[in-house]
Enzyme design. Structure first.
Site: not given
Length: 330
Positions: A15, A97, A166
């Protein structure tokens, strides 16, 4: 008309480096607020947006009556929760996403969107980039003849970061959930096709899928074609999508997904006689274009270019692959 006033939920690195500057630069948008409990994390945002209003919690930002829309860059497993909370608080919401970890979860957001009348969308920015729009134009115009095969690859190596979200099953990690949205979503955007069948082979590392080889038979508006997607978080950097027809080929291969970060954005049309037409887009910023498209939908009531119904189709294809995947070792 007054600009859309945006708030950001969380001081995520992505961001700070990409989406917040894009909101700040976008026409018809104003970066107005950031929610973070750590003032030190806000410093990078204040460096380019000194007037940013800081909130110490996500709920406080959602309660701010001056904010029109929120951007949600939180870890994957929090996307549904905070998308729904944003809509319930009377805010439009753009969520990173994948917006959900299962297709049926997107149904909840669609229902909340429709009931509230506010716009909810996934931040699938590449569809706003002119290189992908050009690829779709060429395919639709029949430049490569009958489409027969599409293959897509996206890989990087984060094996040295075991704490990365992740690489954690509890935060919705995995290569398909992180970057499969690109390989699958870009193919579906350009072709308008849906899968007849899906099969995948995956490699797990500490309970997280780090390699996925997905194969499918697709049915599109002009017929059937085969499709292959490779995603990995354990291979060297690679980004490429090729649409192969019986008369030519479209290749998005320099920077299909990280345009002008991974490399300069360009798309190639390969024609008979080894003739190649290359269109380059050195200045296009798909994050900024995405924010502007979101704002246009709010101002004009026009349909958003990438609705949640499209996003659901990509997630459903991913779900089918993961539900039936065969684990392998290399």
């Amino acid at each position: 008309m007054k600009p859309v006033r945006w708030g950001v939920l969380g001081a995520a690195k992505f961001a700070r480096e990409h989406m917040a500057p894009a909101i700040h630069a976008a026409e018809g948008a104003e970066l107005a607020a950031l929610a973070t409990s750590d003032p030190a994390k806000a410093e990078g945002f204040l460096a380019f947006c000194p007037g940013l209003q800081l909130h110490s919690s996500y709920d406080a930002l959602l309660a701010d009556p001056t904010i029109d829309a929120v951007y949600v860059p939180l870890p994957n497993h929090l996307h549904v929760e905070w998308s729904l909370k944003a809509l319930a608080a009377g805010k439009h919401v753009l969520t990173e996403k994948p917006i959900a970890l299962r297709a049926e979860q997107i149904d909840q957001i669609i229902a909340a969107r429709d009931a509230s009348g506010f716009l909810a969308a996934e931040a699938f920015m590449i569809v706003h980039h002119p290189q992908w729009q050009r690829a779709k134009e060429w395919l639709d115009a029949g430049e490569i003849g009958q489409l027969r095969h599409v293959d897509a690859a996206f890989s990087y190596n984060n094996a040295a970061e075991p704490g990365n979200i992740r690489n954690r099953p509890d935060t919705g990690g995995g290569s398909l959930r992180d970057i499969g949205v690109y390989t699958l979503g870009s193919m579906r955007f350009v072709t308008g096709a849906e899968p007849e069948d899906v099969a995948a082979r995956i490699i797990l590392d500490a309970g997280v899928e780090v390699f996925a080889d997905l194969n499918a038979m697709m049915q599109g508006p002009t017929g059937r074609f085969t499709y292959r997607s490779m995603t990995s978080m354990r291979l060297a950097n690679r980004q490429e999508v090729v649409f192969q027809g019986d008369k030519g080929m479209i290749r998005v291969g320099s920077a299909p997904f990280n345009a002008n970060v991974h490399d300069v954005a360009e798309v190639e049309l390969h024609l008979p006689g080894q003739r190649v037409i290359t269109d380059r887009f050195p200045t296009a910023n798909h994050y900024k274009l995405q924010v502007e498209a979101f704002g246009r939908s709010l101002r004009t009531g026009a349909a958003y270019p990438c609705p949640l119904e499209f996003v659901r189709g990509t997630q459903a294809m991913m779900d089918r692959a993961l539900d039936t995947a065969m684990e392998i070792s290399l």
